[in-house]
Design an enzyme around this catalytic site. Structure first.
Site, PDB file in Angstrom:
ATOM      1  N   GLY A  61       0.840  -1.194   0.000  1.00  0.00           N
ATOM      2  CA  GLY A  61       0.000   0.000   0.000  1.00  0.00           C
ATOM      3  C   GLY A  61       0.868   1.234   0.000  1.00  0.00           C
ATOM      4  O   GLY A  61       2.049   1.165   0.337  1.00  0.00           O
ATOM      5  N   CYS A  88       5.212  -6.254   1.704  1.00  0.00           N
ATOM      6  CA  CYS A  88       5.656  -4.854   1.749  1.00  0.00           C
ATOM      7  C   CYS A  88       4.955  -4.098   2.886  1.00  0.00           C
ATOM      8  O   CYS A  88       5.204  -4.389   4.044  1.00  0.00           O
ATOM      9  CB  CYS A  88       5.464  -4.199   0.380  1.00  0.00           C
ATOM     10  SG  CYS A  88       6.387  -2.660   0.242  1.00  0.00           S
ATOM     11  N   HIS A 175       8.124  -7.589  -3.580  1.00  0.00           N
ATOM     12  CA  HIS A 175       6.823  -7.887  -4.200  1.00  0.00           C
ATOM     13  C   HIS A 175       6.891  -9.197  -4.984  1.00  0.00           C
ATOM     14  O   HIS A 175       7.375  -9.204  -6.122  1.00  0.00           O
ATOM     15  CB  HIS A 175       6.408  -6.750  -5.136  1.00  0.00           C
ATOM     16  CG  HIS A 175       5.963  -5.541  -4.376  1.00  0.00           C
ATOM     17  ND1 HIS A 175       4.655  -5.321  -4.037  1.00  0.00           N
ATOM     18  CD2 HIS A 175       6.677  -4.524  -3.858  1.00  0.00           C
ATOM     19  CE1 HIS A 175       4.570  -4.202  -3.345  1.00  0.00           C
ATOM     20  NE2 HIS A 175       5.784  -3.693  -3.216  1.00  0.00           N
ATOM     21  N   GLU A 177       4.555 -10.710  -6.398  1.00  0.00           N
ATOM     22  CA  GLU A 177       3.520 -10.792  -7.431  1.00  0.00           C
ATOM     23  C   GLU A 177       3.962 -10.261  -8.791  1.00  0.00           C
ATOM     24  O   GLU A 177       3.322 -10.538  -9.795  1.00  0.00           O
ATOM     25  CB  GLU A 177       2.243 -10.059  -6.974  1.00  0.00           C
ATOM     26  CG  GLU A 177       2.311  -8.534  -6.895  1.00  0.00           C
ATOM     27  CD  GLU A 177       2.893  -7.992  -5.599  1.00  0.00           C
ATOM     28  OE1 GLU A 177       3.620  -8.732  -4.896  1.00  0.00           O
ATOM     29  OE2 GLU A 177       2.656  -6.805  -5.291  1.00  0.00           O
ATOM     30  N   GLY A 230     -18.155  -6.778 -29.552  1.00  0.00           N
ATOM     31  CA  GLY A 230     -17.491  -7.746 -30.418  1.00  0.00           C
ATOM     32  C   GLY A 230     -16.075  -8.025 -29.944  1.00  0.00           C
ATOM     33  O   GLY A 230     -15.420  -8.945 -30.420  1.00  0.00           O
ATOM     34  N   VAL A 232     -13.179  -9.079 -26.999  1.00  0.00           N
ATOM     35  CA  VAL A 232     -13.111 -10.287 -26.166  1.00  0.00           C
ATOM     36  C   VAL A 232     -13.946 -10.121 -24.885  1.00  0.00           C
ATOM     37  O   VAL A 232     -14.744 -10.990 -24.525  1.00  0.00           O
ATOM     38  CB  VAL A 232     -11.634 -10.588 -25.779  1.00  0.00           C
ATOM     39  CG1 VAL A 232     -11.538 -11.833 -24.914  1.00  0.00           C
ATOM     40  CG2 VAL A 232     -10.782 -10.711 -27.019  1.00  0.00           C
ATOM     41  N   ASP A 233     -13.780  -8.989 -24.228  1.00  0.00           N
ATOM     42  CA  ASP A 233     -14.395  -8.843 -22.910  1.00  0.00           C
ATOM     43  C   ASP A 233     -15.919  -8.841 -22.977  1.00  0.00           C
ATOM     44  O   ASP A 233     -16.582  -9.570 -22.227  1.00  0.00           O
ATOM     45  CB  ASP A 233     -13.929  -7.540 -22.234  1.00  0.00           C
ATOM     46  CG  ASP A 233     -12.424  -7.463 -22.171  1.00  0.00           C
ATOM     47  OD1 ASP A 233     -11.782  -8.515 -22.277  1.00  0.00           O
ATOM     48  OD2 ASP A 233     -11.890  -6.347 -22.037  1.00  0.00           O
TER      49      ASP A 233
END
Ligand code: XMP
Length: 517
Positions: A61, A88, A175, A177, A230, A232-233
């Site tokens: 954060g 962190c 980190h 990730e 149209g 992808v999402d």
């Protein structure tokens, strides 16, 4: 997507202390086939206990734990007897809340740092003795809390990771990730499997089931309206919503005249059989082009298209019988890059926000909100969408308008649409496969001299942009083989009138963005 968990799977709860990368942590956990949900940092301990998680993660954060108003979790969280991993800020918070000391060191670490892994720890087990990790912090742990021991150090920090295996508390200063921590995955695997004892049996099919249940709970027997572009999402959102509410889904596809070649036809082909007359195609091309005439500034283009889209969509929605819920195919990077998560607008993506205020919807359904693009694709395949639709390069809401530098005309649209089609054909025919995450052509505003036959030409330069990326928040330019580039260049110049020069964009993001506008 709070509350979509189905009780048969392990759950990890991520307490969000405002990190830009909280969703990335959740995604890494889901990649290990463990379901992870993000909750506010101040969620009361008894509410956390009710969810029966296997473990808890404290995110990073932007705050400093040394500030008087630093965000703290409920101290009761430490009494739940659940394993906790602090990342962190999360590690620093754990330190101060459990009696250790955090300081602001004279030598700050930022960026890629070598971390030395000490012997005997559980959290970093299996990692190299010296491993690269990404640091981004102003503070560091000077003294671990009683009962904790340091399990890694760096040149400037004696305690880069710590653990108390009896208490089940673990922390990393770096980190795990981000991709800049190549062995970060090991940290998550150790925490999830060795510490929390998760089974790792959660799959995208589980997400589909959970999301379908959640949509049904939210929507009840009401009607849902979706804007289908149209891309992808929105296509995956349509398939998911259709599974959840069947014919109570109406999808509206607004053709703003800025779509890729044959795109409206493809939407018809895939969704007409599923949705029947609940698929509404609106041809608004003239209306958009009229509004955009003479406009060159990218943000103005986006604003005009966003506003016009809302108008057209709202008009169509009003003409329908019932308006209950509005569905949107918003995915996680849309939220981050549109500034609602980071507080900084990089580009105003028009697919986030705008519509709800205009129409009397009783709620918004955003079933893809926690997902990254690759997860959306996996979900699309799970829902039976065709591979070529699911793997189509992402396409921004403002469409080809932001791929024409300067003002937009029918002729420029033809150039960018036809050259884009050629690029797509050649990438599909190449061996590049999925390494090519997004690729398109840009009609630069530049005209230059050339020779065609014996004639002098003074025509446009088209730029080819192709990137490989995992999450679309950072990207590298794609190493397209020269022979493929050569074919692309020859075909575009030969087949698309008014183009006499092709350039290849070799900048990464950052510093460039993926789109040119
Ligand atoms: P940038 O250019 O910001 O692109 O690096 C990151 C991803 O977002 C897409 N993009 C947009 N999507 N509306 C959208 O729906 C927009 O205004 C917009 N601008 C960029 C871009 O295509 C890439 O996938």
């Amino acid at each position: 997507m709070s509350g979509i968990r189905n009780d048969s799977h392990d759950l990890i709860l991520l307490l969000d202390f405002g990190a830009q990368y909280s969703q990335l942590i959740a995604r890494r956990i889901r990649a290990e086939h463990v379901y992870c949900e993000i909750i506010p940092y101040d969620t009361p301990a008894d509410k956390i206990a009710e969810r029966r998680p296997r473990g808890i993660i404290f995110s990073g954060g932007p705050a400093s734990v040394l500030d008087a108003d630093a965000p703290y979790c409920d101290p009761g969280v430490f009494e739940l007897g659940l394993p906790i991993l602090g990342i962190c800020y999360g590690m620093q918070l754990m330190t101060v809340m459990l009696g250790g000391e955090v300081i602001s060191p004279s030598e700050r670490e930022y960026g890629k740092v070598d971390v030395s892994v000490d012997d005997g720890g559980l959290l970093l087990r299996g990692m190299d003795k010296v491993t690269q990790a990404w640091m981004s912090h102003m503070l560091q742990v000077k003294a671990a809390p009683p009962g904790f021991r340091a399990v890694a150090h760096t040149r400037h920090c004696a305690c880069a990771a710590f653990e108390n295996t009896v208490r089940g508390c673990y922390g990393v200063q770096f980190h795990p990730e981000v991709t800049h921590t190549p062995q970060g995955r090991q940290v998550f695997q150790n925490f999830l499997f060795a510490v929390c004892g998760c089974a790792g049996d959660w799959l995208m099919s589980s997400y589909a089931e959970q999301a379908v249940e959640a949509i049904r709970r939210q929507v009840g027997d009401k009607q849902v309206l979706l804007g289908l572009s149209g891309g992808v999402d929105s296509s995956v959102a349509a398939a998911l919503l259709h599974r959840a509410v069947g014919e109570r889904l109406t999808a509206v596809c607004v053709n703003h005249g800025l779509m890729r070649k044959n795109e409206p036809e493809q939407v018809e082909a895939v969704f007409r059989p599923r949705l029947g007359d609940k698929l509404i195609m609106v041809d608004a091309a003239r209306r958009f082009l009229h509004k955009l005439a003479g406009v060159s500034d990218p943000e103005t283009k986006r604003k005009i298209i966003g506003a016009e889209f809302i108008e057209v969509f709202a008009d169509t929605a009003r003409s329908l019988d019932k308006l209950d819920f509005l569905a949107q195919g918003t995915i996680y990077p849309d939220i981050v890059e549109s500034g609602s998560a980071t507080g900084m607008v990089i580009k105003s993506h028009h697919n986030v926000g705008g519509l709800p205020e205009r129409l009397p919807f009783c709620g918004i359904v955003e079933p893809l909100r926690p997902l990254f693009k690759d997860e959306v694709r996996a979900l699309g395949l799970e829902l039976g969408l065709p591979e070529d639709m699911v793997w189509r390069p992402p396409f921004p809401g403002p469409g080809l308008a932001i791929r024409i530098i300067g003002d937009i005309t029918e002729d420029k649209l033809r150039i960018v649409r036809d050259s884009d089609e050629i690029l797509r054909q050649e990438i599909a025919a190449s061996e590049l496969g999925r390494a090519a995450s997004q690729y398109f052509t840009v009609l630069t505003g530049l005209r230059s001299v050339g020779v065609m036959g014996d004639e002098r030409s003074y025509d446009y330069t088209v730029a080819v942009r192709a990137v490989s990326t995992d999450d679309f928040m950072t990207a590298d330019w794609l190493r397209i083989p020269f022979e493929v580039l050569d074919k692309i260049s020859r075909r575009i110049v030969n087949e698309v009138r008014q183009v006499n020069r092709i350039v290849y964009d070799i900048t990464s993001k950052p510093p460039a963005s993926i789109e040119w506008e």
